[in-house]
Design a protein around this motif. Sequence first.
Motif, PDB file in Angstrom:
ATOM      1  N   ILE A 122       0.850  -1.046   0.032  1.00 51.82           N
ATOM      2  CA  ILE A 122       0.013  -0.006   0.000  1.00 51.82           C
ATOM      3  C   ILE A 122       0.879   1.327   0.107  1.00 51.82           C
ATOM      4  O   ILE A 122       2.063   1.228   0.398  1.00 51.82           O
ATOM      5  N   GLU A 123       0.253   2.223  -0.667  1.00 52.31           N
ATOM      6  CA  GLU A 123       1.164   3.454  -1.058  1.00 52.31           C
ATOM      7  C   GLU A 123       0.259   4.681  -0.456  1.00 52.31           C
ATOM      8  O   GLU A 123      -1.039   4.666  -0.991  1.00 52.31           O
ATOM      9  N   PHE A 124       0.750   5.506   0.365  1.00 50.17           N
ATOM     10  CA  PHE A 124      -0.320   6.672   0.728  1.00 50.17           C
ATOM     11  C   PHE A 124       0.191   8.054   0.070  1.00 50.17           C
ATOM     12  O   PHE A 124       1.266   8.264  -0.247  1.00 50.17           O
ATOM     13  N   TRP A 170      -3.815   9.518   3.635  1.00 51.30           N
ATOM     14  CA  TRP A 170      -3.403   9.729   5.146  1.00 51.30           C
ATOM     15  C   TRP A 170      -3.908  11.088   5.174  1.00 51.30           C
ATOM     16  O   TRP A 170      -3.352  12.176   5.319  1.00 51.30           O
ATOM     17  N   LEU A 171      -5.264  11.045   5.707  1.00 54.93           N
ATOM     18  CA  LEU A 171      -5.975  12.236   5.523  1.00 54.93           C
ATOM     19  C   LEU A 171      -6.271  12.988   7.181  1.00 54.93           C
ATOM     20  O   LEU A 171      -6.862  12.220   7.971  1.00 54.93           O
ATOM     21  N   LEU A 187      -7.022  11.903  12.355  1.00 58.33           N
ATOM     22  CA  LEU A 187      -6.066  11.234  11.081  1.00 58.33           C
ATOM     23  C   LEU A 187      -6.950  10.076  10.810  1.00 58.33           C
ATOM     24  O   LEU A 187      -7.163   8.758  11.520  1.00 58.33           O
ATOM     25  N   LEU A 188      -7.264   9.909   9.575  1.00 59.82           N
ATOM     26  CA  LEU A 188      -8.072   8.856   8.844  1.00 59.82           C
ATOM     27  C   LEU A 188      -7.294   8.287   7.549  1.00 59.82           C
ATOM     28  O   LEU A 188      -6.944   8.811   6.927  1.00 59.82           O
ATOM     29  N   ILE A 189      -7.379   6.797   7.677  1.00 61.50           N
ATOM     30  CA  ILE A 189      -6.783   6.410   6.505  1.00 61.50           C
ATOM     31  C   ILE A 189      -8.079   6.126   5.563  1.00 61.50           C
ATOM     32  O   ILE A 189      -8.801   5.340   5.776  1.00 61.50           O
ATOM     33  N   VAL A 190      -7.995   6.662   4.388  1.00 57.93           N
ATOM     34  CA  VAL A 190      -9.102   6.692   3.447  1.00 57.93           C
ATOM     35  C   VAL A 190      -8.561   5.751   2.129  1.00 57.93           C
ATOM     36  O   VAL A 190      -7.713   6.353   1.458  1.00 57.93           O
ATOM     37  N   PRO A 191      -9.187   4.633   1.860  1.00 54.74           N
ATOM     38  CA  PRO A 191      -8.790   3.879   0.473  1.00 54.74           C
ATOM     39  C   PRO A 191      -9.271   4.628  -0.398  1.00 54.74           C
ATOM     40  O   PRO A 191     -10.294   5.126  -0.634  1.00 54.74           O
ATOM     41  N   MET A 192      -8.235   4.650  -1.535  1.00 57.13           N
ATOM     42  CA  MET A 192      -8.750   5.663  -2.607  1.00 57.13           C
ATOM     43  C   MET A 192      -9.706   4.998  -3.758  1.00 57.13           C
ATOM     44  O   MET A 192     -10.118   5.775  -4.544  1.00 57.13           O
ATOM     45  N   ASP A 193     -10.175   3.648  -3.407  1.00 55.33           N
ATOM     46  CA  ASP A 193     -11.094   3.234  -4.399  1.00 55.33           C
ATOM     47  C   ASP A 193     -12.644   3.411  -3.881  1.00 55.33           C
ATOM     48  O   ASP A 193     -13.359   2.660  -4.384  1.00 55.33           O
ATOM     49  N   ARG A 194     -12.452   4.075  -2.879  1.00 55.43           N
ATOM     50  CA  ARG A 194     -14.083   4.260  -2.250  1.00 55.43           C
ATOM     51  C   ARG A 194     -14.760   5.225  -3.154  1.00 55.43           C
ATOM     52  O   ARG A 194     -14.100   6.064  -3.551  1.00 55.43           O
ATOM     53  N   PRO A 195     -16.032   4.820  -3.301  1.00 54.32           N
ATOM     54  CA  PRO A 195     -17.061   5.672  -4.163  1.00 54.32           C
ATOM     55  C   PRO A 195     -16.923   7.203  -3.480  1.00 54.32           C
ATOM     56  O   PRO A 195     -16.960   7.322  -2.248  1.00 54.32           O
ATOM     57  N   GLY A 196     -16.982   8.223  -4.471  1.00 52.75           N
ATOM     58  CA  GLY A 196     -17.333   9.634  -3.731  1.00 52.75           C
ATOM     59  C   GLY A 196     -15.994  10.341  -3.908  1.00 52.75           C
ATOM     60  O   GLY A 196     -16.030  11.637  -3.536  1.00 52.75           O
ATOM     61  N   ILE A 197     -14.673   9.938  -4.292  1.00 48.68           N
ATOM     62  CA  ILE A 197     -13.486  10.576  -4.412  1.00 48.68           C
ATOM     63  C   ILE A 197     -13.292  11.026  -5.735  1.00 48.68           C
ATOM     64  O   ILE A 197     -13.262  10.126  -6.691  1.00 48.68           O
ATOM     65  N   THR A 198     -12.962  12.359  -5.972  1.00 50.89           N
ATOM     66  CA  THR A 198     -12.728  12.786  -7.423  1.00 50.89           C
ATOM     67  C   THR A 198     -11.334  13.457  -7.197  1.00 50.89           C
ATOM     68  O   THR A 198     -11.092  14.233  -6.368  1.00 50.89           O
ATOM     69  N   PRO A 221     -14.305   2.547   7.032  1.00 52.78           N
ATOM     70  CA  PRO A 221     -14.722   1.959   8.261  1.00 52.78           C
ATOM     71  C   PRO A 221     -14.327   2.699   9.515  1.00 52.78           C
ATOM     72  O   PRO A 221     -13.160   3.371   9.279  1.00 52.78           O
ATOM     73  N   ARG A 222     -14.824   2.567  10.500  1.00 53.99           N
ATOM     74  CA  ARG A 222     -14.491   3.244  11.891  1.00 53.99           C
ATOM     75  C   ARG A 222     -13.181   3.023  12.429  1.00 53.99           C
ATOM     76  O   ARG A 222     -12.391   4.118  12.845  1.00 53.99           O
ATOM     77  N   ASP A 223     -12.606   1.840  12.172  1.00 52.02           N
ATOM     78  CA  ASP A 223     -11.149   1.676  12.864  1.00 52.02           C
ATOM     79  C   ASP A 223     -10.330   2.091  11.889  1.00 52.02           C
ATOM     80  O   ASP A 223      -8.883   1.889  12.174  1.00 52.02           O
ATOM     81  N   HIS A 224     -10.362   2.812  10.866  1.00 50.30           N
ATOM     82  CA  HIS A 224      -9.412   3.446  10.126  1.00 50.30           C
ATOM     83  C   HIS A 224      -9.047   4.907  10.762  1.00 50.30           C
ATOM     84  O   HIS A 224      -8.229   5.426  10.192  1.00 50.30           O
ATOM     85  N   LEU A 225      -9.621   5.085  11.915  1.00 52.61           N
ATOM     86  CA  LEU A 225      -9.204   6.309  12.553  1.00 52.61           C
ATOM     87  C   LEU A 225      -7.926   5.963  13.109  1.00 52.61           C
ATOM     88  O   LEU A 225      -8.030   5.114  14.334  1.00 52.61           O
ATOM     89  N   ILE A 226      -6.795   6.629  13.185  1.00 56.64           N
ATOM     90  CA  ILE A 226      -5.335   6.186  13.687  1.00 56.64           C
ATOM     91  C   ILE A 226      -5.409   6.856  15.025  1.00 56.64           C
ATOM     92  O   ILE A 226      -5.706   7.971  15.281  1.00 56.64           O
ATOM     93  N   GLY A 227      -4.936   6.106  16.172  1.00 58.49           N
ATOM     94  CA  GLY A 227      -4.700   6.486  17.319  1.00 58.49           C
ATOM     95  C   GLY A 227      -5.888   7.181  17.956  1.00 58.49           C
ATOM     96  O   GLY A 227      -7.301   6.675  17.732  1.00 58.49           O
ATOM     97  N   GLU A 228      -5.985   8.136  18.929  1.00 56.39           N
ATOM     98  CA  GLU A 228      -7.204   8.856  19.476  1.00 56.39           C
ATOM     99  C   GLU A 228      -7.772   9.837  18.744  1.00 56.39           C
ATOM    100  O   GLU A 228      -7.201  10.605  17.795  1.00 56.39           O
TER     101      GLU A 228
END
Length: 390
Positions: A122-124, A170-171, A187-198, A221-228
């Motif tokens: 994976i590449e951010f 890495w959003l 900080l949220l990890i967002v996969p780039m293949d999700r619908p709604g991204i342009t 997904p909720r667990d993509h929020l990193i740390g606190e």
Amino acid sequence: MRYADAPEQEAWRQEVRRFVRRHVTPALRAELRARGNEGEGPLARAFHGQLFDKGWWGIGWPKEFGGLGKSAVDQYIFIEEMEAAGAPGMRLSITSVAPTIRRVGTDAQKQRWLQPILRGEIEFAIGYSEPDAGTDLAALKTRAVLDGDEWVVNGQKIWNTGAHTATHNWLAVRTEPDAPKHKGISLLIVPMDRPGITVQGLETWSGIRTNAVFFEDVRVPRDHLIGERGNGFYYVMMALDFERITLGSTGLLRRLLEELKAFVRRTVRDGRPLGAVPWVRRALADLEMRVEVGRQLGLLNAWLIDQGIVPTKEGSMAKVYVTELNAHLASVGMEILGLAGQLAPDDPAAPLHGRLQWLYTTAPMQRFGGGTNEIQRCIIAQRGLGLPRK
Ligand SMILES: Cc1cc2nc3c(=O)[nH]c(=O)nc-3n(C[C@H](O)[C@H](O)[C@H](O)COP(=O)(O)OP(=O)(O)OC[C@H]3O[C@@H](n4cnc5c(N)ncnc54)[C@H](O)[C@@H]3O)c2cc1C
């Protein structure tokens, strides 16, 4: 105090040098030049594969996470030799994102993300900046709202370099709209293949592409929020500290200076060896000095990390010094090359493959990346010299 590599450091340097001599081929360098930041070509992919197999992406990582557990000075030596050979650059996923997850992620998040990053699966892209939030990052407006087990993201990022080829973003997002602005970000990890991204391309002077990226009801997904939750601003500052340390490496400068010296030695201009022209000699001597100073600053940072000290003032000093030296070397070097020095890398007549011209056009961008140099000077004044904020 000693200024030479210790015997084991010298052995490590030679090992890296032997590897790059064999694997950084002219064909690989040509592919890197041709592709810019339009994703990896087959040769770069194969080269990275060899590094992953050797565990060389995780040189400074603890062994429990699949790294080699080497010192920061060893890591500096590695980056220096890779850059000096013209090898593909270190990815921010490895040098900035992963160390932050290692420090602040939950155990489950470390399990989930670190190995795939280390293996290059994976590449951010880094998504902090927005049209109204650059230096003042805490002003960012992109929102993430919890809906059941998913975050719903809406907003816009800009200068999201690499978003067109990355697998993940890495959003930095606002999750606590009622909290003070520095405490409302996560900080949220967002996969780039999700619908709604342009993703919309923005071309810079040097031809390097960056992007404006729009998020419309993007579900993560909720667990993509990193740390606190709510601590994201401080995690971004940590990730930027890691990023700055690699920005301060002088391997590329050393390589370009060597090529420039070789050019001067072999060139006769107006019936006179170029190396006998007084201003050229002075300029080369001056560059030699400055590159060595930059290198010592980089080593100082690495050494401080090995002593368990987080370099703040020193990290900013190295970042400012080396990025400004890039612009200086490019400018002076192009003067030495003469008129043809202004030819771009794709011109077959360009001396040194147009690398100094390329550096000239990319250098302004480096003064922005990882926090602008004006802000680095503020950090040195405040945190380093203890001067008042205003
Ligand atoms: C080509 C390129 C690629 C980039 N890639 C990324 C990326 O991948 N991800 C990402 O998140 N961001 C990226 N950035 C954004 C970069 O980090 C920002 O440009 C930078 O943080 C500055 O923000 P700004 O452009 O909004 O300028 P501003 O914050 O508006 O600043 C404008 C000028 O004012 C100066 N300034 C602002 N505040 C102060 C102050 N308090 N004291 C003194 N001077 C000040 C700044 O130094 C700058 O010179 C990229 C930018 C560029 C140009």
